[in-house]
Design an enzyme around this catalytic site. Structure first.
Site, PDB file in Angstrom:
ATOM      1  N   TYR A  50     -73.613  41.517 -38.860  1.00 54.45           N
ATOM      2  CA  TYR A  50     -73.553  40.853 -40.223  1.00 54.45           C
ATOM      3  C   TYR A  50     -74.562  39.546 -40.111  1.00 54.45           C
ATOM      4  CZ  TYR A  50     -69.556  43.584 -41.633  1.00 54.45           C
ATOM      5  OH  TYR A  50     -68.894  44.722 -41.828  1.00 54.45           O
ATOM      6  N   ARG A  55     -55.332  45.003 -41.150  1.00 56.20           N
ATOM      7  CA  ARG A  55     -55.486  44.732 -42.607  1.00 56.20           C
ATOM      8  C   ARG A  55     -54.347  44.778 -43.591  1.00 56.20           C
ATOM      9  NH1 ARG A  55     -61.095  44.684 -43.556  1.00 56.20           N
ATOM     10  NH2 ARG A  55     -60.503  44.076 -45.639  1.00 56.20           N
ATOM     11  N   ASP A  97     -60.992  35.934 -42.287  1.00 59.56           N
ATOM     12  CA  ASP A  97     -62.001  37.190 -42.215  1.00 59.56           C
ATOM     13  C   ASP A  97     -62.777  36.790 -40.847  1.00 59.56           C
ATOM     14  OD1 ASP A  97     -63.153  39.516 -43.622  1.00 59.56           O
ATOM     15  OD2 ASP A  97     -64.935  38.585 -42.786  1.00 59.56           O
ATOM     16  N   ARG A 143     -55.545  37.541 -56.208  1.00 60.59           N
ATOM     17  CA  ARG A 143     -56.772  37.967 -56.023  1.00 60.59           C
ATOM     18  C   ARG A 143     -57.452  37.643 -57.398  1.00 60.59           C
ATOM     19  NH1 ARG A 143     -61.200  38.235 -55.723  1.00 60.59           N
ATOM     20  NH2 ARG A 143     -62.638  39.293 -54.430  1.00 60.59           N
TER      21      ARG A 143
HETATM   22  O1  CP3 Z   1     -54.534  41.714 -43.142  1.00 60.32           O
HETATM   23  C1  CP3 Z   1     -55.548  41.435 -42.356  1.00 60.32           C
HETATM   24  O2  CP3 Z   1     -55.866  42.345 -41.301  1.00 60.32           O
HETATM   25  C2  CP3 Z   1     -55.939  39.956 -42.213  1.00 60.32           C
HETATM   26  C3  CP3 Z   1     -57.248  39.720 -42.692  1.00 60.32           C
HETATM   27  C4  CP3 Z   1     -58.552  40.493 -42.313  1.00 60.32           C
HETATM   28  C5  CP3 Z   1     -59.633  40.465 -43.419  1.00 60.32           C
HETATM   29  N1  CP3 Z   1     -60.625  40.772 -42.792  1.00 60.32           N
HETATM   30  C6  CP3 Z   1     -59.268  40.225 -44.426  1.00 60.32           C
HETATM   31  C7  CP3 Z   1     -60.206  40.660 -46.042  1.00 60.32           C
HETATM   32  C8  CP3 Z   1     -59.080  40.704 -41.199  1.00 60.32           C
HETATM   33  C9  CP3 Z   1     -58.464  40.909 -39.769  1.00 60.32           C
HETATM   34  C10 CP3 Z   1     -60.508  41.097 -41.426  1.00 60.32           C
HETATM   35  C11 CP3 Z   1     -61.459  41.557 -40.433  1.00 60.32           C
HETATM   36  C12 CP3 Z   1     -62.721  42.146 -40.886  1.00 60.32           C
HETATM   37  N2  CP3 Z   1     -63.515  41.765 -41.806  1.00 60.32           N
HETATM   38  C13 CP3 Z   1     -63.457  43.155 -40.079  1.00 60.32           C
HETATM   39  C14 CP3 Z   1     -62.919  43.932 -38.687  1.00 60.32           C
HETATM   40  C15 CP3 Z   1     -61.984  44.777 -39.077  1.00 60.32           C
HETATM   41  C16 CP3 Z   1     -62.444  45.962 -39.788  1.00 60.32           C
HETATM   42  O3  CP3 Z   1     -61.577  46.307 -40.907  1.00 60.32           O
HETATM   43  O4  CP3 Z   1     -63.150  46.584 -39.232  1.00 60.32           O
HETATM   44  C17 CP3 Z   1     -64.617  43.286 -40.659  1.00 60.32           C
HETATM   45  C18 CP3 Z   1     -65.882  44.264 -40.210  1.00 60.32           C
HETATM   46  C19 CP3 Z   1     -64.663  42.304 -41.730  1.00 60.32           C
HETATM   47  C20 CP3 Z   1     -65.809  42.142 -42.898  1.00 60.32           C
HETATM   48  C21 CP3 Z   1     -65.470  42.375 -44.132  1.00 60.32           C
HETATM   49  N3  CP3 Z   1     -64.805  41.415 -44.786  1.00 60.32           N
HETATM   50  C22 CP3 Z   1     -65.624  43.582 -44.878  1.00 60.32           C
HETATM   51  C23 CP3 Z   1     -66.314  44.767 -44.512  1.00 60.32           C
HETATM   52  C24 CP3 Z   1     -65.097  43.341 -46.018  1.00 60.32           C
HETATM   53  C25 CP3 Z   1     -64.997  44.171 -47.420  1.00 60.32           C
HETATM   54  C26 CP3 Z   1     -64.350  45.506 -47.358  1.00 60.32           C
HETATM   55  C27 CP3 Z   1     -63.136  45.646 -47.079  1.00 60.32           C
HETATM   56  O5  CP3 Z   1     -62.589  46.218 -46.042  1.00 60.32           O
HETATM   57  O6  CP3 Z   1     -62.066  45.007 -47.679  1.00 60.32           O
HETATM   58  C28 CP3 Z   1     -64.585  42.092 -45.964  1.00 60.32           C
HETATM   59  C29 CP3 Z   1     -63.753  41.547 -47.145  1.00 60.32           C
HETATM   60  C30 CP3 Z   1     -62.247  41.363 -46.843  1.00 60.32           C
HETATM   61  N4  CP3 Z   1     -61.758  40.671 -45.887  1.00 60.32           N
HETATM   62  C31 CP3 Z   1     -61.125  41.347 -47.929  1.00 60.32           C
HETATM   63  C32 CP3 Z   1     -60.038  41.258 -47.124  1.00 60.32           C
HETATM   64  C33 CP3 Z   1     -58.552  41.049 -47.598  1.00 60.32           C
HETATM   65  C34 CP3 Z   1     -61.368  41.999 -49.170  1.00 60.32           C
HETATM   66  C35 CP3 Z   1     -61.479  40.782 -50.088  1.00 60.32           C
HETATM   67  C36 CP3 Z   1     -61.158  41.083 -51.523  1.00 60.32           C
HETATM   68  O7  CP3 Z   1     -60.090  41.018 -51.845  1.00 60.32           O
HETATM   69  O8  CP3 Z   1     -62.015  41.460 -52.420  1.00 60.32           O
END
Ligand code: CP3
Length: 338
Positions: free
Chosen positions: A145, A23, A72, A36
């Site tokens: 999910y 992340r 994502d 964003r």
């Molecule tokens: O930088 C990176 O790693 C690349 C992008 C990436 C995102 N999500 C972008 C994102 C990656 C590799 C993920 C994987 C992801 N997404 C996982 C597995 C890794 C982990 O963190 O456990 C999971 C479980 C998700 C599901 C998900 N997507 C959640 C739980 C959330 C919200 C909460 C959070 O942690 O941010 C997201 C949204 C998300 N995915 C955001 C980003 C940058 C936030 C979106 C925003 O800007 O509001």
């Protein structure tokens, strides 16, 4: 590509330990928040120039050794036509309840359903000098999910399906597994140099349910990635009790969470596997001196043998001060120089 990160994945000696952070693109970076503020999250992942820019931001600022595609784990699910909202975590209003609900997932076609993501990878491989890591969600974590419909502390609905309707649960995992394998293959064809599979929630499973239900599907995914000729990384959050099973999946690298010291993980994994991790992400909200000390501790636990990629034990916390990430990256470089 002759490169530190890929060499470490293959357990070849390197001049210093490569580092990237799960992340690493996202809300802790002011330059991300600025973009964003003008676009919602899904649109950002679907606009190749924006997604490539956001992927690039942490590399430009901190100089990590690998970039992870900005997308994502739900990207292919949304792409194939299932309604997914981000609030900020994924929300699915029509969760999977019966076999017919799997039709969109079974019809997944990367070129048709995620063309923008594949184009983002093409832009990145042309712009970046470090490898681009493609990724996907693991079958169980995506099922969490798709069946529960949103984040949860125990994903009971998904795990209840394992026991009330095991045949349906197997079909759900199989359909997701085929989608993720196809998605990985398309990312590699577009230029991704490695693929990470994120299993954020599999730590909820008993070793038996993991071995019987998810592991066979994971093995098929890692066999596919092996045939593509790129390294695979399997990240399981809460891996302690499952290390023996992880060793049997056919992945090249085990992503280890912060609760297991890397020497303990290495001892439990086959010596053909590299390890990735595993600083507690919360340490990055502490003082620079604490960060340096804890980074040294992770490097010491990883030991002198080849095959360590420095990372956090889970995704970076959104309140992390960016300057502390620089302390981490610099300390890894300085302290692991050989
Ligand atoms: O930088 C990176 O790693 C690349 C992008 C990436 C995102 N999500 C972008 C994102 C990656 C590799 C993920 C994987 C992801 N997404 C996982 C597995 C890794 C982990 O963190 O456990 C999971 C479980 C998700 C599901 C998900 N997507 C959640 C739980 C959330 C919200 C909460 C959070 O942690 O941010 C997201 C949204 C998300 N995915 C955001 C980003 C940058 C936030 C979106 C925003 O800007 O509001």
């Amino acid at each position: 590509m002759d490169d530190l990160f890929l060499k470490a994945c293959r357990r070849e000696p390197v001049e210093h330990t490569p580092v990237w952070l799960m992340r690493q693109a996202g809300r802790y970076l002011p330059e991300y928040r600025e973009l964003r503020a003008q676009h919602d999250f899904l649109s950002m992942t679907r606009e190749p120039d924006l997604a490539a820019e956001v992927t690039h931001q942490p590399i430009r600022r901190f100089g990590m050794d690998a970039a992870i595609l900005f997308a994502d784990i739900l990207t292919p699910v949304a792409g194939c036509g299932i309604d997914v909202k981000f609030n900020p975590g994924p929300v699915i209003d029509d969760p999977i309840r019966k076999e017919e609900d799997l039709a969109p997932i079974r019809a997944f076609d990367a070129a048709k359903h995620v063309p923008e993501t594949l184009q983002t990878i093409r832009l990145l491989t042309a712009r970046l000098r470090v490898p681009v890591i493609g990724f996907g969600g693991a079958p169980f974590t995506l099922a969490c999910y798709l069946v529960d419909g949103a984040g949860s502390k125990d994903f009971a609905r998904t795990r209840i399906m394992f026991h009330q309707e095991p045949e349906l649960a197997k079909k759900v995992l199989d359909a997701i597994g085929d989608m993720v394998a196809d998605y990985a293959a398309a990312q590699v064809a577009a230029g991704a140099s490695a693929v990470q599979i994120f299993d954020t929630w599999a730590g909820l499973l008993s070793p038996r349910d993991f071995a019987e239900m998810e592991a066979p599907v994971l093995r098929r995914i890692f066999d596919r990635i092996r045939d593509l000729g790129v390294p695979s990384i399997y990240y399981l959050n809460g891996c302690a009790a499952l290390l023996g099973e992880i060793g049997k999946l056919g992945a090249d690298v085990a992503g280890v969470d912060w609760r297991v010291p890397l020497d303990v993980a290495r001892a439990a994994l086959p010596d053909t596997m590299a390890v990735q991790g595993n600083l507690d992400p919360i340490v990055l909200l502490g003082s620079p001196d604490t960060i340096r000390e804890r980074v040294r501790e992770v490097l010491a636990a990883a030991g002198d043998q080849p095959g360590h990629i420095f990372n956090l034990g889970h995704g970076i916390h959104k309140d992390t001060p960016p300057e502390n990430v620089q302390v981490l990256v610099d300390t890894v470089r300085e302290e692991s120089h050989r």
